[in-house]
Write an enzyme that holds these catalytic residues in place. Structure first.
Site, PDB file in Angstrom:
ATOM      1  N   LYS A  73       6.464 -62.775 -11.759  1.00 57.13           N
ATOM      2  CA  LYS A  73       7.278 -61.873 -10.947  1.00 57.13           C
ATOM      3  C   LYS A  73       8.600 -62.506 -10.521  1.00 57.13           C
ATOM      4  CE  LYS A  73       3.199 -59.513  -9.047  1.00 57.13           C
ATOM      5  NZ  LYS A  73       3.357 -58.222  -9.669  1.00 57.13           N
ATOM      6  N   ARG A 130       2.580 -53.075 -20.889  1.00 57.59           N
ATOM      7  CA  ARG A 130       1.413 -52.458 -21.522  1.00 57.59           C
ATOM      8  C   ARG A 130       1.399 -50.976 -21.179  1.00 57.59           C
ATOM      9  NH1 ARG A 130      -1.391 -51.516 -16.916  1.00 57.59           N
ATOM     10  NH2 ARG A 130      -1.328 -53.100 -15.275  1.00 57.59           N
TER      11      ARG A 130
END
Length: 663
Positions: A116, A297
Site C-alpha cells: 500500500k 484481480r
C-alpha cells in the site's frame, strides 16, 4: 482463446469462472483439498485434481502442487479467482517459468500495487490524489505514534500488504495507539506474512467508491464505472451497488479518468479495481476523493458491474489473457439501470459477526428472482477452514428503488436451516431508512448496529407450526408425512398433546387439541388459535388461521427445527421432556470459545487478578482476531489452554475463581 484452463480456487468464484468457460467452450480443471472432495466446484468442472489437506497453507496456497496439476491435466492457463494466490507475484513468476499463462496482470504490476505504501507513492507521482498519512519504511512503534499524533486522530492503521479488512485498526485516542498497532501487525503477519503498516487520516464521514478498470496487452485501458461499497462492518463489504447514489457526472468522469491513469501508470492488463475513499461531509465532490489501493484481480462484487453494463467480466479476462484486445472502447460502455449485491454468510451477527459452521440441511435460494452466485448446495458443510460465504444475491432494476426492493424480496425468500446466517441482518439493512434513501457512508452500520440487530419477535404462527411439526414427527414413521399423522391423531391418542419447544434459551409448553380433518387448536402463553392445514408439499405448508391464509416452510431434524414464515426464520430446539435442566451455574465466571479458532495471545495466568473488561485471550479465526475479555473483576482460577492451541466452538478456555474464594 484457451482450450483448457485450471481454476486455482474453490467455492463460489470457482463455480463462477467455470460457468463462463463452459459457455465459451473451454474445458475446466478444478483443484480440491481433502475438505472439498465433494464440493460443488469439483462436480461442475470437467476434471479435478487433489492438491492436499484442508488447511490452505497445505493445499490452495501450494504453488508447486497447482503447477503439477496444470502439467498433469494439460491446462494452458490458470484463473486465480480472488483471495488465495490471486495477487501473489511469485505465483505468476512460477507459472511464467513453467510456460503456463496467468489470467490476470503481470507480476511487476502486482508488485507495484501490492504494498500500500509503495502504491500510494506511485499514484501520487502519477497525479492521482491520495489520503494524507505516513507511508514510509520506519516501523518503530514510537515513531509511528508520533506520526499519528501529527496527522491527528482518528487515524487508521493498515497492513501495508493487506486487504479484506485484515490488519486494519481505527484509533480514536493516543492511549490506544500501541495496542491497536500490535493487533494490526499480528493480523498482517498472519494473513500476508508482512507485519509492516502505514498510518492514514481517518475520514469521519467517508464513502468507499471503487472503479472497475480493464487493460490489455495492446496498450488500451478503460473503466466500467463505479461501485459503491460503503456498507461495511469491520472494514469488510456487506452490500455493494452500482452505480453510486447521487454521483455527480463531473465526479464520475474525474474518478474514471483517475482510475484509468492509475492503470496506465503500471501498464496494467486484465481486470483490476481502483479503490477510492470519498469525503462526503459536504456531499460528493470531484475534489474530495482519494486513492486507497488497487486490487489486481477480479473483485467479489464484480457482478453488479456486469448487471449495469451487460458485460461478462470473466469473459473479458479470458480474452485479454489470450492476447485479444479489449472487447469494447470507453465510448461503447454505458450504464443501464441499478444493481445490488448482498453477501449471504454463515455468521452470527448478534455475536459480533463471528463466523459460523454447520451443515446446510435446508437451503433455498431465490434463483428466479435474483442472480445467485454460490459454491454450495443443500447438504454441504460450512467448515472452519474457508470463508463462510453461502451465496451472493444480485438484483437489477431500472431504478435504485426497484433493484433494492428486489434484493429485499430475495433475502426474505432465502431459507437456510441448521446454520446461522446474516440474512436477517441484510434484510434489516435493506429496510434502513438512510440506506434506502441513498444516504450511506462507511460508518452507517456501526452507528445503527443495535437497531439493525433487533430480531423480530417470534410469531404465534411460528410457534404453532413448530409445535405441530414436533408432535407429528413423534407420532408417525420417518417415511410418512407428519401432517397426515396429526390429522388422524384423535383415532389412537388422547385428545390433547403437548410439545416442548426451546427458542433463544427459553422453553415453552404448547398444548395442541386435534379437531379432526387437519384442524387444531393450539394453546400457549395464554393465547389460543385454530389452525387448518390446507396443503402440504414437501416442507412447504399452506395454512389458515383466523381467516388469514399463509404459506410457510418447516425444516426439521431430530434435535431442532426451523420455521420460515412472513419473511423471517425462527429456530426451535426440541428438548427432552424428561431430561434434567443443564447446570448453567458459573456462566459469568468462564471464557468459552465462541467459534473454532487458534489461541493467538494468552495475557494472563492462574492466580492473577483481573478487572472487568480486561482483554484476557485473543482468538484468531478466518485470520481475523477476536478479543475475549474478563466478564467481571476477580482472580483467574484456572487456564485450560495455551497460546498456539487450536480450539473448537464451546471449548472452556479460562475460569475465574469463585467470588468468595477470590480474596
Amino acid at each position: 482463446m484457451f482450450k483448457k484452463i485450471l481454476i486455482a480456487n474453490r467455492g463460489e468464484i470457482a463455480c463462477r469462472v467455470i460457468k463462463t468457460a463452459k459457455r465459451l467452450g473451454i474445458s475446466t480443471v478444478a483443484v480440491y483439498s481433502d475438505a472439498d472432495a465433494g464440493a460443488m466446484h469439483v462436480s461442475m468442472a470437467d476434471e479435478a485434481w487433489h492438491i492436499g489437506p484442508a488447511p490452505v497453507s497445505e493445499s490452495y496456497l501450494k504453488i508447486d502442487k497447482l503447477i503439477d496439476a496444470c502439467r498433469k491435466s494439460g491446462a494452458e492457463a490458470v484463473h486465480p479467482g480472488y483471495g488465495f494466490l490471486s495477487e501473489n507475484p511469485a505465483f505468476v513468476d512460477a507459472l511464467d517459468k513453467a510456460g503456463i499463462a496467468f489470467i490476470g496482470p503481470r507480476a511487476d504490476a502486482i508488485r507495484a500495487m501490492g504494498l500500500k505504501d509503495a502504491a500510494k507513492a506511485l499514484m501520487e507521482k502519477a497525479g492521482v490524489p491520495v489520503v494524507p498519512g505516513y507511508h514510509g519504511d520506519n516501523q518503530d512503534a514510537d515513531f509511528l505514534k508520533d506520526r499519528a499524533d501529527e496527522i491527528g486522530y482518528p487515524v487508521l492503521i493498515k497492513a501495508r500488504a493487506g486487504g479484506g479488512g485484515k490488519g486494519m485498526r481505527r484509533v480514536d485516542h493516543p492511549d490506544d495507539f500501541k495496542t491497536a498497532l500490535e493487533g494490526a501487525q499480528r493480523e498482517g503477519q498472519a494473513s500476508f506474512g508482512d507485519e509492516r503498516v502505514l498510518i492514514e487520516k481517518y475520514l469521519t464521514k467517508p464513502r468507499h467508491i471503487e472503479i472497475q478498470v480493464f487493460g490489455d496487452s495492446h496498450g488500451n485501458a478503460v473503466h466500467l464505472f463505479e461501485r459503491d461499497c460503503s456498507l461495511q462492518r469491520r472494514h469488510q463489504k456487506v452490500i455493494e451497488e452500482a452505480p453510486a447514489p447521487d454521483m455527480p457526472d463531473d465526479m464520475r468522469t474525474a474518478m474514471g479518468d483517475a482510475a484509468v491513469t492509475a492503470a496506465k501508470a503500471i501498464n496494467y492488463t486484465g481486470a483490476g479495481t481502483i479503490e477510492f475513499i470519498a469525503d462526503v461531509s459536504e456531499g460528493l465532490r470531484a475534489d474530495r476523493f482519494y486513492f486507497m489501493e488497487m486490487n489486481t484481480r477480479l473483485q467479489v462484487e464484480h457482478p453488479v458491474t456486469e448487471m449495469i453494463t451487460g458485460e461478462d467480466l470473466v469473459e473479458w479476462q479470458l480474452r485479454v489473457a489470450s492476447g485479444e484486445r479489449l472487447p469494447k472502447r470507453q465510448e461503447d460502455l454505458k450504464i443501464n439501470g441499478w444493481a445490488f449485491e448482498a453477501r449471504l454468510y454463515a455468521e452470527d451477527a448478534a455475536k459480533g459477526f463471528l463466523p459460523a459452521i454447520g451443515t446446510l440441511s435446508h437451503l433455498h435460494l431465490p434463483e428466479g428472482s435474483a442472480r445467485i452466485d454460490s459454491g454450495v448446495r443443500q447438504g454441504d458443510e460450512i467448515s472452519p477452514f474457508y470463508d463462510p460465504m453461502i451465496a451472493k444475491l444480485i438484483t437489477h432494476g431500472p431504478t435504485r428503488e426497484a433493484a433494492l426492493a428486489k434484493l429485499l424480496a430475495a433475502l426474505e425468500e432465502s431459507r437456510v436451516a441448521d446454520c446461522i446466517t446474516n440474512a436477517g441482518f441484510l434484510a434489516s439493512l435493506c429496510r434502513h431508512e438512510g440506506f434506502a434513501a441513498g444516504d450511506v457512508d462507511t460508518g452507517l452500520i456501526d452507528r445503527d448496529l443495535d437497531k439493525l440487530l433487533i430480531e423480530p419477535e417470534v410469531s404465534d404462527d411460528a410457534v404453532a407450526l413448530a409445535a405441530l411439526t414436533a408432535l407429528g414427527l413423534t407420532r408417525t414413521p420417518a417415511s410418512a408425512d407428519p401432517w397426515d399423522g396429526l390429522s388422524g391423531w384423535r383415532m389412537w391418542t388422547a385428545s390433547r398433546q403437548y410439545a416442548l419447544l426451546e427458542h433463544n434459551g427459553e422453553r415453552q409448553d404448547v398444548e395442541v387439541h386435534a379437531l379432526g380433518r387437519r384442524r387444531f387448536d393450539v394453546h400457549f402463553s395464554g393465547t389460543a388459535h385454530t389452525y387448518e392445514l390446507i396443503d402440504i408439499e414437501g416442507e412447504t405448508v399452506t395454512f389458515d388461521t383466523d381467516g388469514h391464509r399463509q404459506r410457510a416452510t418447516v425444516s426439521n431434524t431430530a434435535a431442532n427445527l426451523t420455521v420460515f414464515v412472513q419473511g423471517s426464520a425462527f429456530e426451535f430446539g426440541l428438548p427432552d421432556h424428561l431430561a434434567e435442566d443443564e447446570d448453567m451455574s458459573g456462566g459469568d465466571d468462564r471464557l468459552i470459545a465462541p467459534m473454532p479458532g487458534l489461541v493467538k495471545v494468552l495475557n494472563v495466568s492462574a492466580g492473577e487478578a483481573v478487572v472487568k473488561g480486561q482483554p484476557l485471550i485473543i482468538l484468531e479465526a478466518m485470520k481475523m482476531e477476536h478479543t475475549l475479555s474478563a466478564p467481571r473483576a476477580g482472580v483467574v482460577g484456572e487456564v485450560l489452554v495455551s497460546a498456539g492451541d487450536q480450539v473448537q466452538d464451546g471449548t472452556l478456555l479460562l475460569a475465574l475463581a469463585e467470588e468468595e474464594n477470590a480474596a
